[in-house]
Design a protein around this motif. Structure first.
Motif, short mmCIF file in Angstrom:
data_model
loop_
_atom_site.label_atom_id
_atom_site.label_comp_id
_atom_site.label_asym_id
_atom_site.label_seq_id
_atom_site.Cartn_x
_atom_site.Cartn_y
_atom_site.Cartn_z
N GLU A 190 0.79 -1.23 0.11
CA GLU A 190 -0.27 0.06 0.01
C GLU A 190 1.01 1.45 0.03
N PHE A 191 1.93 1.24 0.63
CA PHE A 191 2.95 2.15 0.98
C PHE A 191 3.47 2.63 -0.51
N ILE A 192 3.97 1.39 -1.16
CA ILE A 192 4.38 1.79 -2.52
C ILE A 192 3.56 2.11 -3.61
N MET A 193 2.24 1.59 -3.13
CA MET A 193 1.02 2.01 -4.24
C MET A 193 0.79 3.72 -4.06
N MET A 194 0.94 3.88 -2.66
CA MET A 194 0.57 5.57 -2.27
C MET A 194 1.54 6.17 -3.03
N ARG A 195 2.87 5.66 -2.69
CA ARG A 195 3.97 6.78 -3.08
C ARG A 195 4.05 6.82 -4.85
N THR A 196 3.75 5.60 -5.34
CA THR A 196 3.92 5.64 -6.96
C THR A 196 2.57 5.64 -7.78
N ALA A 197 2.12 4.42 -7.80
CA ALA A 197 0.68 4.46 -8.72
C ALA A 197 -0.23 5.03 -8.03
N GLY A 198 -0.17 5.37 -6.54
CA GLY A 198 -1.38 6.24 -5.93
C GLY A 198 -1.46 7.56 -6.52
N ASP A 199 -0.27 8.08 -6.93
CA ASP A 199 -0.41 9.38 -7.58
C ASP A 199 -0.46 9.52 -8.98
N MET A 200 -0.63 8.31 -9.71
CA MET A 200 -0.58 8.33 -11.07
C MET A 200 -2.17 8.09 -11.37
N ALA A 201 -2.30 8.72 -12.87
CA ALA A 201 -3.82 8.46 -13.52
C ALA A 201 -3.64 6.83 -13.51
N HIS A 202 -4.89 6.35 -13.41
CA HIS A 202 -4.82 4.79 -13.74
C HIS A 202 -5.37 4.63 -15.15
N ILE A 203 -6.04 5.70 -15.78
CA ILE A 203 -6.43 5.60 -17.15
C ILE A 203 -6.04 6.95 -17.78
N THR A 204 -5.41 6.90 -18.77
CA THR A 204 -5.24 8.44 -19.49
C THR A 204 -5.64 8.48 -20.87
N ILE A 205 -6.35 9.46 -21.12
CA ILE A 205 -6.83 9.57 -22.57
C ILE A 205 -5.92 10.96 -23.03
N GLN A 206 -5.04 10.74 -24.08
CA GLN A 206 -4.21 11.56 -24.43
C GLN A 206 -4.74 12.33 -25.88
N ALA A 207 -4.57 13.43 -26.27
CA ALA A 207 -4.86 13.98 -27.33
C ALA A 207 -3.93 13.30 -28.18
N GLU A 208 -4.30 12.76 -29.55
CA GLU A 208 -3.11 12.29 -30.51
C GLU A 208 -2.38 13.33 -31.24
N ALA A 209 -1.31 13.13 -31.15
CA ALA A 209 -0.47 14.14 -31.82
C ALA A 209 -0.59 14.72 -33.15
N VAL A 210 -0.42 15.62 -33.57
CA VAL A 210 -0.95 16.18 -35.05
C VAL A 210 0.31 16.01 -35.79
N ASP A 211 -0.21 15.39 -37.06
CA ASP A 211 0.89 15.05 -37.90
C ASP A 211 1.42 16.35 -38.41
#
Lengths: 404, 225
Positions: free
Chosen positions: A45-66
């Motif tokens: 839990e400690f590791i999760m809290m300090r790492t993945a806990g502060d991460m987005a679990h799913i990310t939707i990124q705008a696709e790069a413009v060619d």
């Protein structure tokens, strides 16, 4: 059954020292099991809290413009290949249409619309390159818990305010209330007031990031509408691999699970969990071997009595139940004592609050002691351990046994 | 009187090949209900083996064994255990009581093991037997605290608990002093007389044998007298 239980109890109480030693041995095993559960669970839990806990679990990124081709493609072969740009010009439009759909998905606890890009922070002659994160006011702590990292000021991103990391503040000698100039990669700059200083405890975010409100980011990157990125937080981060394809199917957008970006972290967490299982399995195996050997010895010592019982009309099944009941009682008592001892010892360790930022306590989580599981597994293990001695006792020839 | 048990052409061998020992060599014996019989014979004559087979604790190698009209020769372990519990009582030379239990608990064992618990009826019957054995003051004593004679009387009470038709006693007085031995034999005689329980007592003691109405002599694996 009741009578077999009475005989088993009498045998255990008749040899108090032996029984106490046996229960003590089992309790030690259970204690180790519980301690390992609390330590490994807390550590995870400690590791999760300090790492993945502060991460987005799913990310939707705008696709790069060619990038635009410099020569017309018609009738010619294009030999130049250019890397896709990650500039903030790639945007997600019409978020109001799909965000309610995402928010309604089971397991989604929150989302954050962001405009991200790079820029320079200037104070007098000092210039530092930073990542600019534009967040919606009121949603600052949806992904990384910014509020918990703020050491000075506030995490609330008001218009005209900027939040900087502690290292960056030290490097540029910044303090709360000072005015700095932030220039985006789009070439637009703004004078902002430092409203908060945070310390996440990791070099990158503390030295290279600046948080502004979404409105400020729109100005800096000249994006009157849309966002560059949407981050989604889940109740169970391991559900990301299942939910990301659902979001893709639902919105048509490129939703990515955190596991794609942090496969090594996931592997490390899984390896850690497996290590925990192995250690606990060894503790359980020790209990089983201990109970089995002690009961085998006890059965051997009581061979004449077992012979007498058989002569008096006790069936093989009755003899088995007597021995197995002894195992079950030893397991149950050892389990209860071990669990109580484990809980008592774990109380002495710092609480879960020590997992938080800036704390240095051992990451032992008393809530993850798996007390019920330990008692249940120990009792079951002791029952299994007693089957071999029980079978051996039931197969005894009464004539030979009485003769001994 | 009716036939209680009968064994015909009973053979029992131990070991195999050159090490084979034939202990019973076609032994025949019948006993009537209510008999008080002594089983005599030198050591190694097959007395104990015969008692063990009659007690359904061992199968004969060949021959037949019936009791109360039931053919026990080929019965399985479960059937023999049930039969033994209901119809046969044992008294051993060294009492063989369960050491961690009281006198009453020992006496109640054959009934409790069948019924799955110690019922009030069983306890009353056990207490009555112990009183009859002169052990009214020792009912709740741990057996470890009893004298040799008292232990053997508890063993007799235990053998009678389920009102068996047959009690097999292997040297029941062999480990007792004269007075205790006489006391135990008096009790056996009394129960045999009053309740009609059949007793087969294995003994080397001519005086004990003389107290029985029938003497069965075994020699070289056969009934010789």
């Amino acid at each position: 059954m009741l009578y077999a239980l009475k005989i088993a109890t009498r045998y255990l109480t008749a040899s108090k020292a032996q029984t106490a030693l046996l229960v003590f041995g089992v309790a030690i095993g259970v204690f180790i099991f519980i301690f390992m559960s609390a330590l490994i669970g807390g550590l995870a839990e400690f590791i999760m809290m300090r790492t993945a806990g502060d991460m987005a679990h799913i990310t939707i990124q705008a696709e790069a413009v060619d990038p635009a081709l410099l020569v017309p493609q018609t009738g010619r072969t294009v030999l130049l290949v250019q890397e896709p740009t990650t500039q903030a010009t790639a945007i997600l439009k019409d978020t109001a249409a799909f965000l309610p759909l995402i928010a309604a998905l089971p397991g989604v606890t929150g989302f954050s619309q962001q405009i991200n890009g790079s820029g320079f922070l200037t104070r007098g002659a000092q210039v530092m390159q930073v990542s600019i994160n534009g967040l919606e006011p009121g949603h600052e702590s949806v992904i990384a818990n910014l509020a918990s990292y703020v050491t000075e000021g506030t995490a609330n991103l008001a218009a005209g305010g900027v939040l900087v990391g502690k290292t960056l503040a030290e490097d540029m000698d910044l303090s709360l209330g000072q005015t700095v100039r932030l220039q985006s990669s789009a070439g637009i700059d703004a004078a902002l007031t430092i409203t908060g200083i945070y310390k996440m405890g990791s070099g990158g975010p503390d030295r290279r990031q600046a948080y502004v409100s979404l409105a400020t980011a729109r100005t800096l990157f000249a994006l009157p509408q849309g966002v560059t990125r949407i981050e989604i937080k889940l109740a169970d981060l391991y559900a990301a691999d299942t939910l990301a394809p659902r979001i893709r199917a639902l919105t048509g957008l490129d939703a990515k699970s955190w596991t794609e970006q942090a496969a090594q972290l996931l592997e490390a967490l899984q390896a850690q969990a497996q290590t925990g299982y192995i250690l606990k399995a060894f503790a359980l195996l020790t209990i089983i071997i201990g109970v089995a050997s002690a009961l085998l010895l006890s059965t051997y010592r009581r061979r004449p009595e077992i012979g007498i019982m058989r002569a008096m009309g006790a069936g093989r099944w009755f003899v088995m139940v007597v021995i197995v009941s002894q195992g079950a009682l030893i397991g149950l008592m050892g389990g209860l004592f071990g669990a109580a001892a484990g809980y008592g010892v774990l109380l002495a360790f710092p609480s879960r609050a020590s997992f938080g930022p800036g704390q240095s306590g051992l990451p032992i989580d008393i809530r993850q002691g798996a007390y019920g599981l330990a008692i249940w597994l120990t009792t079951l293990g002791a029952i299994l351990a007693s089957i071999l001695p029980a079978r051996s006792a039931a197969q005894l020839d009464p004539v030979t046994a009485i003769g001994q | 009187m009716t036939v209680l048990l009968e064994v015909r052409d009973l053979v029992k061998t131990f070991g195999s090949g050159e090490a084979e020992t034939r202990v019973l060599r076609g032994l025949n014996l019948a006993m009537q209900t209510g008999e008080l019989a002594a089983l005599l014979g030198p050591s190694g004559s097959g007395k104990s083996t015969l008692l063990t087979i009659l007690g359904t604790l061992m199968h004969p190698t060949s021959g037949s064994h019936t009791m109360l009209g039931v053919d026990l020769t080929t019965a399985n372990d479960r059937a023999l255990t049930e039969f033994r519990n209901l119809h046969i009582g044992f008294v051993f030379q060294f009492h063989n009581l369960l050491p961690d239990f009281t006198a009453l608990e020992n006496v109640c064992f054959p009934t409790a093991v069948r019924e799955g618990r110690e019922t009030a009826t069983a306890r009353a019957r056990g207490q009555e037997l112990l009183v009859r054995m002169g052990l009214a003051e020792r009912v709740h004593f741990p057996t470890a605290n009893l004298s040799g004679g008292q232990k053997q009387r508890v063993a007799v009470a235990r053998a009678l608990m389920n009102r068996p038709e047959l009690v097999l006693a292997d040297e029941p007085t062999g480990n007792l002093d004269r007075a205790s031995a006489a006391q135990v034999m008096d009790l056996i005689g009394e129960i045999n007389h009053e309740e009609g329980t059949t007793f087969l007592i294995s003994t080397h003691d001519e005086k004990i044998a003389a107290l029985c109405r029938r003497q069965i002599v075994v020699g070289d694996g056969l009934v010789t007298g």
